[in-house]
Motif scaffolding. Structure first.
Motif, PDB file in Angstrom:
ATOM      1  N   VAL A  22       0.862  -1.339   0.212  1.00  0.00           N
ATOM      2  CA  VAL A  22      -0.283   0.209  -0.007  1.00  0.00           C
ATOM      3  C   VAL A  22       0.912   0.766  -0.185  1.00  0.00           C
ATOM      4  CG1 VAL A  22      -2.495   1.558   0.968  1.00  0.00           C
ATOM      5  CG2 VAL A  22      -1.695  -1.155   1.166  1.00  0.00           C
ATOM      6  N   LYS A  23       0.706   2.150  -0.763  1.00  0.00           N
ATOM      7  CA  LYS A  23       1.383   3.263  -1.219  1.00  0.00           C
ATOM      8  C   LYS A  23       0.582   4.827  -0.750  1.00  0.00           C
ATOM      9  CE  LYS A  23       3.881   6.498  -4.398  1.00  0.00           C
ATOM     10  NZ  LYS A  23       3.795   6.948  -5.367  1.00  0.00           N
ATOM     11  N   ARG A  24      -1.011   4.346  -0.440  1.00  0.00           N
ATOM     12  CA  ARG A  24      -1.441   6.527  -0.407  1.00  0.00           C
ATOM     13  C   ARG A  24      -2.856   5.512  -0.915  1.00  0.00           C
ATOM     14  NH1 ARG A  24      -3.920  11.059  -2.672  1.00  0.00           N
ATOM     15  NH2 ARG A  24      -3.776  12.565  -1.455  1.00  0.00           N
ATOM     16  N   ILE A  25      -3.524   5.713   1.371  1.00  0.00           N
ATOM     17  CA  ILE A  25      -4.901   5.788   1.184  1.00  0.00           C
ATOM     18  C   ILE A  25      -5.650   7.525   0.963  1.00  0.00           C
ATOM     19  CG2 ILE A  25      -6.462   5.541   2.348  1.00  0.00           C
ATOM     20  CD1 ILE A  25      -5.223   2.878   2.980  1.00  0.00           C
ATOM     21  N   ALA A  26      -6.919   7.507   0.679  1.00  0.00           N
ATOM     22  CA  ALA A  26      -7.011   8.964   0.278  1.00  0.00           C
ATOM     23  C   ALA A  26      -8.119   8.961  -0.069  1.00  0.00           C
ATOM     24  CB  ALA A  26      -5.896   9.888  -0.467  1.00  0.00           C
ATOM     25  N   PHE A  27      -9.203   9.820   0.527  1.00  0.00           N
ATOM     26  CA  PHE A  27     -10.613  10.086   1.202  1.00  0.00           C
ATOM     27  C   PHE A  27     -10.420  11.836   0.303  1.00  0.00           C
ATOM     28  CE2 PHE A  27     -15.097  11.372   2.097  1.00  0.00           C
ATOM     29  CZ  PHE A  27     -15.700  10.098   1.605  1.00  0.00           C
ATOM     30  N   ILE A  28     -11.249  11.825  -0.490  1.00  0.00           N
ATOM     31  CA  ILE A  28     -11.823  13.260  -0.542  1.00  0.00           C
ATOM     32  C   ILE A  28     -13.397  13.443  -1.058  1.00  0.00           C
ATOM     33  CG2 ILE A  28     -12.142  14.876  -3.097  1.00  0.00           C
ATOM     34  CD1 ILE A  28      -9.409  13.291  -3.567  1.00  0.00           C
ATOM     35  N   GLY A  29     -13.832  14.124  -0.288  1.00  0.00           N
ATOM     36  CA  GLY A  29     -15.504  14.480  -0.206  1.00  0.00           C
ATOM     37  C   GLY A  29     -15.413  15.748  -0.748  1.00  0.00           C
TER      38      GLY A  29
END
Length: 398
Positions: free
Chosen positions: A136-143
């Motif tokens: 895993v490199k990156r986990i993001a959330f965009i609202g």
């Protein structure tokens, strides 16, 4: 036949997409077919009214370059791009030609590198990235608004390298930002590392807000330390030898936070400058203003002091200079007339090291010198002159 601007954009979509992939692919000659019939993406008449998956190969190699779905002659649905015949990216487009739904990018070995969901051309919800190894490199959330944004990033060795907290946990079940960001009622301490494994920074987080932050030099010593309290935020900056070089303080009860104090230190640790700020009103506007600027000799004695105030419509600066013994060497006052322009006001004085007044200059309201007096080191009056506009003078008469 009338062709609308909307249909022109739809027909241009596959051509523009190819250009975006890179000049080498855009320059390659492609042969495309749809339902086993030859079509030309640049000629809308060859695809008009047709439905299916258009496949394009590089003429020189025969390798698959892209696949694109059409519905009744309109580019809607699945899009796939290939490099050397290997899938590199796939996504869907809506009737407007914007990305919509799941989008994925792939490494040459087939590993998914990025996966996100799009809503009419904009990423929304969870965004996940992986290294070609599968880590895993990156986990993001965009609202839908700036406050709905959270992210964590990892090195290839699975060490945390970046963190961004929203107002609530958003990354579950792929990352536990409830704990990492301190949303469980307890402060959380996280450490961030570089790709080489060096500790870069350390944070204490509570309810998504930074309470304390430390950044480190390559040798592991603190470079910057920030602390946030209920009333103040403090930032301290250190040399790679561990010596405090600068300290900055803000008042966080103001929105936005208002600067209160900046202090600079010599590499020996001695304070060399201190600036103080305060909120004040001028002409109906509340502004954060510099009220004091002091510098110091390395022996700790005051070197120069500038104090700023408002007198009616005038901004006044009072300047005091000092000998390294701590005795004042001069006293002056100025009124600001604009950027980089100052007008001398009042009485300006110069002193000897023993404190004896040596010189005194009187200025009128327009900043012109009117009277000048001078003394020797013993205090004996040497001259007392009235000064005229042309620079001439004569002895002052009472």
């Amino acid at each position: 036949m009338t062709i609308s601007a909307k249909s022109i954009l739809r027909n241009l979509a596959p051509i523009l997409a190819v250009t975006a992939l890179g000049m080498s692919n855009a320059m390659a000659v492609e042969d495309c077919e749809l339902n086993k019939e030859h079509v030309n993406p640049a000629n809308g008449s060859t695809t008009a009214g047709k439905t299916g998956i258009m496949k394009c190969v590089e003429r020189d190699t025969g390798k698959l370059v892209r696949e694109q779905e059409l519905r009744a002659g309109v580019y809607i649905g699945l899009v796939r791009y290939y490099k050397d015949g290997v899938l590199t990216k796939e996504y869907n487009v809506n009737e407007r030609g914007n990305t919509h739904g799941r989008s994925r990018e792939f490494a040459p070995n087939g590993q998914v590198l990025r996966e996100e969901n799009n809503e009419n051309g904009s990423a929304r919800g969870l965004v996940r990235e992986w290294y070609p190894t599968g880590a895993v490199k990156r986990i993001a959330f965009i609202g839908d608004n700036p406050k709905e944004k959270a992210a964590v990033k990892y090195t290839q060795d699975k060490q945390l390298s970046e963190i961004e907290c929203a107002e609530k946990p958003l990354l579950a079940p792929h990352a536990n930002d409830a704990v990492l960001c301190g949303f469980n009622g307890k402060p959380s301490q996280v450490q961030l590392y570089s790709d080489s494994g060096r500790l870069r920074s350390q944070f204490t987080l509570l309810a998504g807000a930074i309470q304390q932050a430390s950044y480190f030099h390559d040798n592991g010593k603190p470079e910057t330390v920030e602390e946030v309290g209920s009333k103040q935020k403090t930032r301290k900056q250190y040399s790679d030898k561990g010596v405090l070089r600068k300290e900055t303080v803000w008042n966080v009860t103001e929105k936005p936070a208002a600067l209160e104090r900046e202090v600079e230190y010599h590499e020996s640790g001695s304070k060399v400058r201190e600036q103080l700020y305060a909120l004040a009103e001028k002409e109906g506007r509340r502004q954060n203003r510099l009220i004091s600027d002091a510098s110091f000799y390395l022996n700790g004695q005051a070197k120069r002091s500038e104090k700023f105030s408002i007198d009616g419509k005038d901004e006044i600066k009072e300047v005091r200079n000092y000998f390294d013994s701590g005795k004042m060497s001069s006293l002056e006052r100025y009124a600001y007339e604009g950027r980089y322009r100052e007008r001398p006001v009042g009485i300006h004085q110069s002193f000897a090291q023993n404190g004896t007044l040596l010189r005194e200059s009187h200025y009128d309201e327009r900043g012109r010198i009117q009277r000048e007096r001078s003394w020797d080191d013993s205090g004996k009056l040497l001259a007392d002159d009235q000064v005229y506009e042309d620079g001439s003078r004569k002895a002052f008469s009472k």
